[in-house]
Every structure is written in structure tokens, then in C-alpha cells.
Motif scaffolding. Structure first.
Motif, PDB file in Angstrom:
ATOM      1  N   GLY A 176      16.710   2.626   0.405  1.00 46.36           N
ATOM      2  CA  GLY A 176      16.059   1.567   1.191  1.00 46.36           C
ATOM      3  C   GLY A 176      15.579   0.446   0.292  1.00 46.36           C
ATOM      4  N   ARG A 177      15.749  -0.788   0.766  1.00 48.81           N
ATOM      5  CA  ARG A 177      15.376  -1.957  -0.056  1.00 48.81           C
ATOM      6  C   ARG A 177      14.487  -2.919   0.735  1.00 48.81           C
ATOM      7  NH1 ARG A 177      21.306  -4.933   0.001  1.00 48.81           N
ATOM      8  NH2 ARG A 177      21.780  -4.329   2.125  1.00 48.81           N
ATOM      9  N   SER A 178      13.632  -2.381   1.613  1.00 49.95           N
ATOM     10  CA  SER A 178      12.775  -3.277   2.408  1.00 49.95           C
ATOM     11  C   SER A 178      11.725  -3.925   1.512  1.00 49.95           C
ATOM     12  CB  SER A 178      12.091  -2.502   3.542  1.00 49.95           C
ATOM     13  OG  SER A 178      11.118  -1.634   3.010  1.00 49.95           O
ATOM     14  N   ASN A 179      11.175  -5.034   2.003  1.00 49.68           N
ATOM     15  CA  ASN A 179      10.163  -5.748   1.213  1.00 49.68           C
ATOM     16  C   ASN A 179       8.863  -4.975   1.111  1.00 49.68           C
ATOM     17  OD1 ASN A 179      11.902  -7.844   0.796  1.00 49.68           O
ATOM     18  ND2 ASN A 179      11.090  -9.106   2.461  1.00 49.68           N
ATOM     19  N   THR A 199      19.209   2.155  -3.662  1.00 46.93           N
ATOM     20  CA  THR A 199      20.386   2.265  -2.788  1.00 46.93           C
ATOM     21  C   THR A 199      20.033   1.683  -1.426  1.00 46.93           C
ATOM     22  OG1 THR A 199      19.766   4.430  -1.959  1.00 46.93           O
ATOM     23  CG2 THR A 199      21.115   4.394  -3.958  1.00 46.93           C
ATOM     24  N   HIS A 200      21.050   1.380  -0.641  1.00 48.01           N
ATOM     25  CA  HIS A 200      20.826   0.684   0.633  1.00 48.01           C
ATOM     26  C   HIS A 200      22.024   0.872   1.538  1.00 48.01           C
ATOM     27  CE1 HIS A 200      23.405  -2.216  -1.304  1.00 48.01           C
ATOM     28  NE2 HIS A 200      22.598  -2.110  -2.366  1.00 48.01           N
ATOM     29  N   SER A 201      22.009   0.143   2.670  1.00 42.82           N
ATOM     30  CA  SER A 201      23.078   0.340   3.666  1.00 42.82           C
ATOM     31  C   SER A 201      24.455  -0.046   3.125  1.00 42.82           C
ATOM     32  CB  SER A 201      22.761  -0.460   4.929  1.00 42.82           C
ATOM     33  OG  SER A 201      22.428  -1.775   4.577  1.00 42.82           O
ATOM     34  N   GLY A 202      24.500  -0.815   2.025  1.00 45.30           N
ATOM     35  CA  GLY A 202      25.791  -1.211   1.456  1.00 45.30           C
ATOM     36  C   GLY A 202      26.240  -0.299   0.314  1.00 45.30           C
ATOM     37  N   MET A 250      -1.641   8.102   2.692  1.00 46.26           N
ATOM     38  CA  MET A 250      -1.909   7.350   1.466  1.00 46.26           C
ATOM     39  C   MET A 250      -1.974   5.841   1.709  1.00 46.26           C
ATOM     40  SD  MET A 250      -2.313   9.585  -0.787  1.00 46.26           S
ATOM     41  CE  MET A 250      -2.343   8.595  -2.284  1.00 46.26           C
ATOM     42  N   THR A 251      -1.277   5.368   2.741  1.00 45.11           N
ATOM     43  CA  THR A 251      -1.196   3.919   2.962  1.00 45.11           C
ATOM     44  C   THR A 251      -2.584   3.333   3.222  1.00 45.11           C
ATOM     45  OG1 THR A 251       1.048   4.196   3.767  1.00 45.11           O
ATOM     46  CG2 THR A 251      -0.047   2.152   4.370  1.00 45.11           C
ATOM     47  N   ILE A 252      -3.341   3.975   4.109  1.00 42.18           N
ATOM     48  CA  ILE A 252      -4.682   3.451   4.416  1.00 42.18           C
ATOM     49  C   ILE A 252      -5.616   3.615   3.213  1.00 42.18           C
ATOM     50  CG2 ILE A 252      -6.763   3.836   5.816  1.00 42.18           C
ATOM     51  CD1 ILE A 252      -5.049   4.011   8.240  1.00 42.18           C
ATOM     52  N   GLY A 297      14.546   5.074   7.134  1.00 45.62           N
ATOM     53  CA  GLY A 297      14.244   4.820   8.550  1.00 45.62           C
ATOM     54  C   GLY A 297      15.169   5.548   9.513  1.00 45.62           C
ATOM     55  N   LYS A 298      15.762   6.689   9.047  1.00 44.29           N
ATOM     56  CA  LYS A 298      16.666   7.461   9.926  1.00 44.29           C
ATOM     57  C   LYS A 298      16.214   8.925   9.915  1.00 44.29           C
ATOM     58  CE  LYS A 298      20.522   4.550  10.248  1.00 44.29           C
ATOM     59  NZ  LYS A 298      20.634   3.505   9.264  1.00 44.29           N
ATOM     60  N   PRO A 299      15.807   9.440  11.099  1.00 44.39           N
ATOM     61  CA  PRO A 299      15.230  10.782  11.136  1.00 44.39           C
ATOM     62  C   PRO A 299      16.141  11.862  10.530  1.00 44.39           C
ATOM     63  CG  PRO A 299      15.499   9.866  13.376  1.00 44.39           C
ATOM     64  CD  PRO A 299      15.840   8.795  12.408  1.00 44.39           C
ATOM     65  N   ASP A 302       9.193  11.570   0.963  1.00 44.49           N
ATOM     66  CA  ASP A 302       9.708  11.179   2.284  1.00 44.49           C
ATOM     67  C   ASP A 302       8.783  10.132   2.908  1.00 44.49           C
ATOM     68  OD1 ASP A 302      10.826  11.033   4.773  1.00 44.49           O
ATOM     69  OD2 ASP A 302      10.632  13.169   5.241  1.00 44.49           O
ATOM     70  N   VAL A 303       9.272   8.898   3.002  1.00 44.95           N
ATOM     71  CA  VAL A 303       8.442   7.806   3.536  1.00 44.95           C
ATOM     72  C   VAL A 303       8.580   7.692   5.064  1.00 44.95           C
ATOM     73  CG1 VAL A 303       7.850   5.353   3.281  1.00 44.95           C
ATOM     74  CG2 VAL A 303       8.826   6.571   1.363  1.00 44.95           C
ATOM     75  N   GLY A 304       9.674   8.184   5.596  1.00 45.46           N
ATOM     76  CA  GLY A 304       9.967   7.995   7.028  1.00 45.46           C
ATOM     77  C   GLY A 304       8.940   8.607   7.968  1.00 45.46           C
ATOM     78  N   ILE A 305       8.748   7.959   9.089  1.00 48.75           N
ATOM     79  CA  ILE A 305       7.924   8.549  10.168  1.00 48.75           C
ATOM     80  C   ILE A 305       8.673   8.335  11.477  1.00 48.75           C
ATOM     81  CG2 ILE A 305       5.667   8.686  11.299  1.00 48.75           C
ATOM     82  CD1 ILE A 305       4.496   6.973   9.166  1.00 48.75           C
ATOM     83  N   HIS A 306       8.976   9.414  12.140  1.00 50.02           N
ATOM     84  CA  HIS A 306       9.669   9.337  13.442  1.00 50.02           C
ATOM     85  C   HIS A 306       9.103  10.405  14.356  1.00 50.02           C
ATOM     86  CE1 HIS A 306      12.712   7.245  11.032  1.00 50.02           C
ATOM     87  NE2 HIS A 306      12.566   8.230  10.174  1.00 50.02           N
ATOM     88  N   ARG A 307       9.371  10.248  15.647  1.00 47.44           N
ATOM     89  CA  ARG A 307       9.069  11.319  16.598  1.00 47.44           C
ATOM     90  C   ARG A 307      10.395  11.946  16.985  1.00 47.44           C
ATOM     91  NH1 ARG A 307       4.028  12.484  17.766  1.00 47.44           N
ATOM     92  NH2 ARG A 307       2.593  10.807  17.217  1.00 47.44           N
ATOM     93  N   CYS A 336       0.796  -1.238   0.000  1.00 39.98           N
ATOM     94  CA  CYS A 336       0.000   0.000   0.000  1.00 39.98           C
ATOM     95  C   CYS A 336       0.829   1.289   0.000  1.00 39.98           C
ATOM     96  CB  CYS A 336      -0.945  -0.008   1.198  1.00 39.98           C
ATOM     97  SG  CYS A 336      -2.083  -1.401   1.136  1.00 39.98           S
ATOM     98  N   THR A 337       1.937   1.325   0.744  1.00 41.28           N
ATOM     99  CA  THR A 337       2.707   2.583   0.819  1.00 41.28           C
ATOM    100  C   THR A 337       3.306   2.948  -0.547  1.00 41.28           C
ATOM    101  OG1 THR A 337       3.109   2.217   3.153  1.00 41.28           O
ATOM    102  CG2 THR A 337       4.562   3.778   2.052  1.00 41.28           C
ATOM    103  N   PRO A 338       4.025   2.039  -1.218  1.00 33.04           N
ATOM    104  CA  PRO A 338       4.535   2.415  -2.541  1.00 33.04           C
ATOM    105  C   PRO A 338       3.425   2.669  -3.567  1.00 33.04           C
ATOM    106  CG  PRO A 338       5.274   0.194  -1.936  1.00 33.04           C
ATOM    107  CD  PRO A 338       4.581   0.748  -0.758  1.00 33.04           C
TER     108      PRO A 338
END
Ligand code: NAD
Length: 281
Positions: free
Chosen positions: A164-167, A187-190, A264-266, A209-211, A227-232, A139-141
């Protein structure tokens, strides 16, 4: 000033369209029903589940709620999914993640019938996306594609870079942008010289996933930044993976946090439920 991509407004628009669609389907005798399963009482999960049920009620989708205790066994959970798979009145099945550690998340995802996999996480759904066949999309993408299209941003021919390369975000995002004829780099952590790669992007999607990690040094002048990230942050205010105040002046369009990708995800989950019911007919 950049164009502010308003996810709140666009998601509201999608929900209105779905509401009309569900009303018309009801008149034709077709109802839409989502089963939502939560195992345990993780507070963040309870908020997400509550928001999903609220969205269902608004659009006219029936939601069945299964709040199972933390000590529910994997067998019990799989048995419930098995029952819901068989029920003709249930169009979508969603198991709120994360599940407790004693339950194998992948076994749960695999147990959901692909035609009811409204989260788009089943290997069959992911495989279908990969080879360009019909199936539910994460849903997010999927929501990000809608944000771009409904904001008049062309994807075809653009250099698209994803961090980011999460599933659930990075990989399906890459496949969707590819489907829209973007030229895609993940791109990713490597990744060795991240800034060098991200500065090539016409469309930059940050799902790291990094604020506030993404500052203007990562962004080409005039790029579109999602920007997909969500942080407090330290003041308990929401922020994203992008340092908005630093990046906004150099880009042509940007999603804020909150009010960008999040809503958008919901909306896309609701869209998948409606599609599932329509396809069943
Ligand atoms: P994840 O932790 O699973 O993946 C992060 C990815 O970033 C990994 O693939 C990793 O390789 C990469 N990464 C980490 N450090 C890096 C670095 N220094 N340089 C380059 N790449 C790096 O996260 P996710 O589930 O994809 O989520 C990403 C962010 O999006 C999180 O903040 C999450 O809360 C948010 N999110 C938001 C929504 C929404 O609805 N808006 C939905 C899902 C996730």
C-alpha cells in the motif's frame, strides 16, 4: 506460537505516560487543547470523533468540538481553521476526514498551520518527514513504529515490505522505517509479483484495504506481520487485511485485529497534541 503484539496494552501504556506528562505540564501552567472539527454527520466519523474526545478527557487534554452542518461551505470551514490557527490556547487542529464532496480536502489540510497539524497530513509535515526534519507524523504509521519498538522488535537492517502506498499509511510508513534504518520496499496495485516481494520481508506491513487478502503464501517463515486493515466480515466481526488464523502459525510476531494497530492511532494523536503544546513553550 507467535508473539501477539498487543496494541491495546501498548496504547494504554502511552496514554498513561501522556496523562502524567499533561499533569506535570499543568503544574507548570501549560495546558493542552485540541480542536476537533466534523462537517456533516457521517456515523463512522462521529464514532471516531467521539473516541478522540474521550481520549482527550482521559489524558487531561481540553477538546473543543465543532460539529458543522453538511452544507457548510469551504470558505466557512477555512475561516474557522484560520481563527483556530490564531488562537494561542489551541495546540492542535483536526478536521475529521472525509469532508463532504463540495469541500476540497487538500485545501483544508493546507489551511491548518503546520505547528498545529497533529494529524501530520500537511505537505510541510510530510516534506519534513521526507528530509529528516522535525514535524508531526501521520498517527497510524507513527503508532506502528511504537508497537515495534515497545515489543522489542529491531528495525535496523531488516527487510521491510509495505503493501500500500497511501498518503496516510503506506508512504509515511516507508519514510519512518527508513528513518529507523530498515531496508524498505513499497508495493502497490501495480506491483507485478506481489508474493515474491512480500516473501522477502522480515517486517511486513499490510495496508492494502482488502479483507484477509494476505495469507501465508505472502509471508516468509518467522516474519513480523503488522496488519493495518480494518473491515467488518460477513458476521459483522472486525478483521484485517491479513488472514490471521492462516498467517499466525508461520510468523514470529503479529498484530491482531481488533487490538493491534487500531488503538495506536488515537494514542499517537494524543502524543502529537502534547508535543505541540510542549514545543510551543
Ligand atoms: P487506500 O485504499 O488509500 O490504499 C490501499 C493501497 O493498497 C493503495 O496504495 C493500493 O495501491 C494498494 N493495493 C490495492 N490493491 C492491491 C493489490 N492487489 N496488491 C498490492 N497493493 C494493492 O487505503 P489506506 O487508507 O492506506 O488504508 C489501508 C487499510 O488500513 C484500510 O483497511 C483502512 O481501513 C485501514 N486503516 C486503518 C487505520 C487504523 O487506525 N488502524 C488507519 C488508516 C487506515
Amino acid at each position: 506460537m507467535p508473539q501477539i503484539i498487543n496494541g491495546k496494552e501498548i496504547s494504554a501504556q502511552i496514554k498513561e505516560e501522556l496523562k502524567d506528562k499533561v499533569k506535570a505540564m499543568k503544574e507548570d501552567g501549560i495546558s493542552v487543547c485540541l480542536a476537533v472539527i466534523q462537517v456533516g454527520d457521517d456515523p463512522a466519523s462521529s464514532v471516531y470523533v467521539g473516541n478522540k474526545k474521550k481520549a482527550c478527557a482521559y489524558i487531561g487534554i481540553t477538546s473543543l468540538s465543532y460539529e458543522l452542518p453538511e452544507e457548510t461551505t469551504q470558505e466557512e470551514l477555512l475561516a474557522l481553521i484560520g481563527e483556530l490557527n490564531k488562537r494561542k490556547d489551541v495546540n492542535g487542529i483536526l478536521v475529521q476526514l472525509p469532508v463532504p464532496a463540495h469541500i476540497d480536502k487538500d485545501a483544508v489540510i493546507r489551511a491548518i498551520a503546520p505547528e498545529k497539524d497533529v494529524d501530520g497530513f500537511h505537505p510541510q509535515s510530510v516534506g519534513a518527514l521526507c528530509i529528516g526534519q522535525e514535524g508531526f507524523v501521520s498517527c497510524t504509521p507513527a503508532g506502528i513504529i511504537q508497537l515495534l519498538k515497545r515489543s522489542g522488535i529491531e528495525i535496523a537492517g531488516k527487510e521491510c515490505v509495505i503493501i500500500g502506498r497511501s498518503n496516510i499509511v503506506g508512504k509515511p510508513m516507508a519514510l519512518l522505517l527508513l528513518r529507523e534504518n530498515g531496508t524498505v520496499t513499497v508495493t502497490h496495485s501495480g506491483t507485478k509479483d506481489l508474493k515474491e516481494v512480500t516473501r522477502r520481508a522480515d517486517i511486513l506491513v499490510a495496508a492494502v484495504g482488502k479483507p484477509k487478502m494476505i495469507t501465508r503464501e505472502y509471508v516468509k517463515e518467522g516474519a513480523v506481520v503488522i496488519d493495518v486493515g480494518i473491515h467488518r466480515n460477513e458476521n459483522n466481526k472486525l478483521c484485517g487485511d491479513v488472514d490471521y488464523d492462516d498467517v499466525a502459525p508461520v510468523c514470529s510476531a503479529i498484530t491482531p485485529v481488533p487490538g493491534g494497530v487500531g488503538p495506536m492511532t488515537i494514542a499517537m494523536l494524543m502524543n502529537n497534541c502534547v508535543e505541540s503544546a510542549a514545543l510551543r513553550q
